[in-house]
Design a protein around this motif. Sequence first.
Motif, PDB file in Angstrom:
ATOM      1  N   GLU A  95      73.856  39.369  34.056  1.00 51.52           N
ATOM      2  CA  GLU A  95      72.883  39.022  35.106  1.00 51.52           C
ATOM      3  C   GLU A  95      72.066  40.244  35.508  1.00 51.52           C
ATOM      4  O   GLU A  95      70.849  40.158  35.724  1.00 51.52           O
ATOM      5  N   LEU A  96      72.746  41.382  35.601  1.00 50.72           N
ATOM      6  CA  LEU A  96      72.059  42.615  35.976  1.00 50.72           C
ATOM      7  C   LEU A  96      71.073  43.034  34.893  1.00 50.72           C
ATOM      8  O   LEU A  96      69.978  43.520  35.193  1.00 50.72           O
ATOM      9  N   LYS A  97      71.438  42.836  33.642  1.00 47.71           N
ATOM     10  CA  LYS A  97      70.546  43.179  32.538  1.00 47.71           C
ATOM     11  C   LYS A  97      69.269  42.349  32.593  1.00 47.71           C
ATOM     12  O   LYS A  97      68.165  42.860  32.374  1.00 47.71           O
ATOM     13  N   THR A 119      77.101  39.049  44.172  1.00 41.72           N
ATOM     14  CA  THR A 119      78.218  39.701  43.489  1.00 41.72           C
ATOM     15  C   THR A 119      79.263  40.256  44.454  1.00 41.72           C
ATOM     16  O   THR A 119      80.437  40.398  44.088  1.00 41.72           O
ATOM     17  N   MET A 143      70.743  49.846  40.323  1.00 37.70           N
ATOM     18  CA  MET A 143      70.915  49.089  39.085  1.00 37.70           C
ATOM     19  C   MET A 143      71.491  49.947  37.968  1.00 37.70           C
ATOM     20  O   MET A 143      72.357  49.501  37.208  1.00 37.70           O
ATOM     21  N   LEU A 165      67.995  40.971  35.292  1.00 37.93           N
ATOM     22  CA  LEU A 165      67.267  41.423  36.476  1.00 37.93           C
ATOM     23  C   LEU A 165      66.491  42.701  36.182  1.00 37.93           C
ATOM     24  O   LEU A 165      65.310  42.815  36.526  1.00 37.93           O
ATOM     25  N   ALA A 166      67.144  43.652  35.548  1.00 36.78           N
ATOM     26  CA  ALA A 166      66.491  44.931  35.231  1.00 36.78           C
ATOM     27  C   ALA A 166      65.312  44.729  34.285  1.00 36.78           C
ATOM     28  O   ALA A 166      64.260  45.355  34.450  1.00 36.78           O
ATOM     29  N   ASN A 213      77.345  41.867  34.439  1.00 33.63           N
ATOM     30  CA  ASN A 213      76.544  42.792  33.637  1.00 33.63           C
ATOM     31  C   ASN A 213      75.369  42.077  32.974  1.00 33.63           C
ATOM     32  O   ASN A 213      74.261  42.618  32.888  1.00 33.63           O
ATOM     33  N   ALA A 246      75.189  50.634  38.884  1.00 38.73           N
ATOM     34  CA  ALA A 246      75.958  49.398  38.793  1.00 38.73           C
ATOM     35  C   ALA A 246      76.170  48.990  37.335  1.00 38.73           C
ATOM     36  O   ALA A 246      77.234  48.471  36.975  1.00 38.73           O
ATOM     37  N   ALA A 247      75.178  49.218  36.499  1.00 38.54           N
ATOM     38  CA  ALA A 247      75.299  48.871  35.080  1.00 38.54           C
ATOM     39  C   ALA A 247      76.392  49.698  34.417  1.00 38.54           C
ATOM     40  O   ALA A 247      77.235  49.164  33.678  1.00 38.54           O
ATOM     41  N   VAL A 303      67.067  42.495  43.940  1.00 43.53           N
ATOM     42  CA  VAL A 303      68.261  43.343  43.932  1.00 43.53           C
ATOM     43  C   VAL A 303      69.171  42.941  45.091  1.00 43.53           C
ATOM     44  O   VAL A 303      70.400  42.888  44.948  1.00 43.53           O
ATOM     45  N   PHE A 346      71.032  39.771  44.117  1.00 47.07           N
ATOM     46  CA  PHE A 346      72.082  40.045  43.133  1.00 47.07           C
ATOM     47  C   PHE A 346      73.299  40.668  43.806  1.00 47.07           C
ATOM     48  O   PHE A 346      74.443  40.269  43.545  1.00 47.07           O
TER      49      PHE A 346
END
Length: 208
Positions: free
Chosen positions: A115-117, A187, A72, A119-120, A113, A75-76, A180, A183
Amino acid sequence: MKKLIWNGLLALTLVAGYGCDSNPKASTETSASDNASGSGETSTASTDTAGTAAVDTTMNETPTSTPANDFMLTAASGGMLEVTLGKMAQEKGSNADVKAFGQKMIEDHGKANAELKTLAASKNVTLPVKLLAEHQKHVDEMTKMSGADFDKHYISMMVTDHQKDVAEFEKASKMEDPDVKAFATKTLPVLKSHLELAEKTNGKVAAK
């Protein structure tokens, strides 16, 4: 007669004295031996205790990272790099296809980005707000470029970068963390389409 009695008493005194001298010596030797033995046992016990403490400390250490968390974080930063370079392509690029590719990076990676935020945050993982050093160096290098030089470097770099991204997301899509994994799986097709487009655009730019 007195002489015989005197000699007898003298003999008894010598025997008694000899006996007294020998016993303390033996006692001293035994005590020294016991003390030496005791010291050895104490030293061994101390070593064992220290060894056990060392093992316990190691066993109780909490990992500072996990494969999912590391993914994560990387990837971010990678996603921010795509958006940053996409914006630079709009300003410094001269090729229409390069500019169009950069715009797509801004839109697609901007969405990923976000979506990842989310998730984190659900996992209490703080994502970087600045690019990692390995990503920042690309920005620093390309800041000095413009026009055709920028176009060629940027789109060629996008091919290499997305090849790496696809490999990393494929690995993440097989991780044990279900969120994870989901996601990365979602992606991955987008990244593969980016790679295909980057290869096509690179071919056009290189031909000019």
